[in-house]
Design a protein around this motif. Structure first.
Motif, PDB file in Angstrom:
ATOM      1  N   ARG A   1      31.758  38.426  38.483  1.00 49.92           N
ATOM      2  CA  ARG A   1      32.769  38.066  37.488  1.00 49.92           C
ATOM      3  C   ARG A   1      33.950  37.355  38.146  1.00 49.92           C
ATOM      4  NH1 ARG A   1      35.764  42.462  33.606  1.00 49.92           N
ATOM      5  NH2 ARG A   1      37.139  41.035  32.521  1.00 49.92           N
ATOM      6  N   PHE A   2      34.425  37.908  39.259  1.00 41.97           N
ATOM      7  CA  PHE A   2      35.566  37.305  39.959  1.00 41.97           C
ATOM      8  C   PHE A   2      35.213  35.912  40.488  1.00 41.97           C
ATOM      9  CE2 PHE A   2      36.984  41.873  41.164  1.00 41.97           C
ATOM     10  CZ  PHE A   2      37.503  42.073  39.889  1.00 41.97           C
ATOM     11  N   GLN A   3      33.995  35.738  40.987  1.00 40.65           N
ATOM     12  CA  GLN A   3      33.566  34.427  41.486  1.00 40.65           C
ATOM     13  C   GLN A   3      33.516  33.412  40.345  1.00 40.65           C
ATOM     14  OE1 GLN A   3      30.013  35.870  43.337  1.00 40.65           O
ATOM     15  NE2 GLN A   3      31.002  36.146  45.333  1.00 40.65           N
TER      16      GLN A   3
ATOM     17  N   SER B   1      42.498  33.442  39.245  1.00 45.55           N
ATOM     18  CA  SER B   1      42.508  34.415  40.328  1.00 45.55           C
ATOM     19  C   SER B   1      42.060  35.781  39.834  1.00 45.55           C
ATOM     20  CB  SER B   1      43.918  34.532  40.905  1.00 45.55           C
ATOM     21  OG  SER B   1      43.994  35.623  41.804  1.00 45.55           O
ATOM     22  N   ALA B   2      41.329  36.489  40.670  1.00 42.64           N
ATOM     23  CA  ALA B   2      40.932  37.867  40.359  1.00 42.64           C
ATOM     24  C   ALA B   2      42.158  38.766  40.267  1.00 42.64           C
ATOM     25  CB  ALA B   2      39.973  38.390  41.425  1.00 42.64           C
TER      26      ALA B   2
ATOM     27  N   SER C   1      45.035  37.894  38.825  1.00 42.44           N
ATOM     28  CA  SER C   1      45.943  37.486  37.750  1.00 42.44           C
ATOM     29  C   SER C   1      46.257  38.673  36.838  1.00 42.44           C
ATOM     30  CB  SER C   1      45.323  36.352  36.926  1.00 42.44           C
ATOM     31  OG  SER C   1      44.283  36.849  36.107  1.00 42.44           O
ATOM     32  N   LYS C   2      47.377  38.578  36.158  1.00 45.23           N
ATOM     33  CA  LYS C   2      47.783  39.661  35.255  1.00 45.23           C
ATOM     34  C   LYS C   2      46.758  39.866  34.141  1.00 45.23           C
ATOM     35  CE  LYS C   2      52.710  39.460  36.066  1.00 45.23           C
ATOM     36  NZ  LYS C   2      54.041  39.311  35.504  1.00 45.23           N
ATOM     37  N   LYS C   3      46.194  38.770  33.633  1.00 47.92           N
ATOM     38  CA  LYS C   3      45.212  38.889  32.555  1.00 47.92           C
ATOM     39  C   LYS C   3      43.960  39.610  33.039  1.00 47.92           C
ATOM     40  CE  LYS C   3      42.430  36.357  29.183  1.00 47.92           C
ATOM     41  NZ  LYS C   3      41.531  37.467  29.093  1.00 47.92           N
ATOM     42  N   VAL C   4      43.473  39.268  34.200  1.00 49.68           N
ATOM     43  CA  VAL C   4      42.275  39.929  34.735  1.00 49.68           C
ATOM     44  C   VAL C   4      42.566  41.411  34.970  1.00 49.68           C
ATOM     45  CG1 VAL C   4      40.659  40.028  36.672  1.00 49.68           C
ATOM     46  CG2 VAL C   4      41.319  37.813  35.720  1.00 49.68           C
ATOM     47  N   THR C   5      43.717  41.700  35.542  1.00 50.36           N
ATOM     48  CA  THR C   5      44.099  43.094  35.775  1.00 50.36           C
ATOM     49  C   THR C   5      44.162  43.864  34.464  1.00 50.36           C
ATOM     50  OG1 THR C   5      45.359  42.490  37.738  1.00 50.36           O
ATOM     51  CG2 THR C   5      45.883  44.614  36.736  1.00 50.36           C
TER      52      THR C   5
ATOM     53  N   VAL D   1      44.562  48.262  42.130  1.00 46.91           N
ATOM     54  CA  VAL D   1      43.987  48.899  43.314  1.00 46.91           C
ATOM     55  C   VAL D   1      42.473  48.680  43.331  1.00 46.91           C
ATOM     56  CG1 VAL D   1      43.554  51.108  44.462  1.00 46.91           C
ATOM     57  CG2 VAL D   1      45.827  50.595  43.561  1.00 46.91           C
ATOM     58  N   LEU D   2      41.836  48.858  42.185  1.00 46.62           N
ATOM     59  CA  LEU D   2      40.390  48.673  42.100  1.00 46.62           C
ATOM     60  C   LEU D   2      39.993  47.243  42.449  1.00 46.62           C
ATOM     61  CD1 LEU D   2      37.590  49.748  41.372  1.00 46.62           C
ATOM     62  CD2 LEU D   2      38.087  49.165  38.976  1.00 46.62           C
ATOM     63  N   VAL D   3      40.672  46.267  41.881  1.00 45.09           N
ATOM     64  CA  VAL D   3      40.372  44.859  42.173  1.00 45.09           C
ATOM     65  C   VAL D   3      40.561  44.585  43.661  1.00 45.09           C
ATOM     66  CG1 VAL D   3      41.133  42.473  41.807  1.00 45.09           C
ATOM     67  CG2 VAL D   3      40.878  44.018  39.851  1.00 45.09           C
ATOM     68  N   THR D   4      41.659  45.055  44.227  1.00 43.21           N
ATOM     69  CA  THR D   4      41.933  44.847  45.649  1.00 43.21           C
ATOM     70  C   THR D   4      40.840  45.460  46.516  1.00 43.21           C
ATOM     71  OG1 THR D   4      44.308  44.799  45.211  1.00 43.21           O
ATOM     72  CG2 THR D   4      43.633  45.221  47.485  1.00 43.21           C
TER      73      THR D   4
END
Length: 93
Positions: A46-48, A56-57, A59-63, A79-82
């Motif tokens: 999904r991030f790719q 960006s993975a 970004s506020k919207k993705v988060t 934290v999970l995305v990171t």
């Protein structure tokens, strides 16, 4: 405002976030991803895809979307995305 106070404030904020990251690292939040690598792989894909579209993975919207989908706070979603990006897809931005 003096520069010393600004630097001290930024340092305290940074340490607070780092402390949250460490606390989350020991939580069920990251253990779920560790036990389910397919989840991490799906998130990486999904991030790719998002990166290919210029998003960006981090970004506020993705988060916000991850938080809603996983029923997490925004901070836990960050934290999970990171974690997922760092451990499973370091090419993602």
């Amino acid at each position: 405002m003096n520069v010393g106070r600004i630097v001290a404030s930024l340092l305290v904020c940074g340490l607070g976030w780092a402390g949250s990251l460490v606390a989350a690292a020991d939580s069920e939040l990251l253990n779920d991803v560790k036990r389910n690598p397919q989840l991490a792989q799906a998130m990486c894909s999904r991030f790719q895809d998002l990166n290919a579209k210029g998003t960006s993975a981090y970004s506020k919207k993705v988060t916000r979307d991850i938080a809603n989908e996983q029923k997490l706070s925004r901070q836990d979603a960050e934290v999970l995305v990171t974690y997922v990006v760092g451990m499973h897809c370091p090419d993602v931005r």
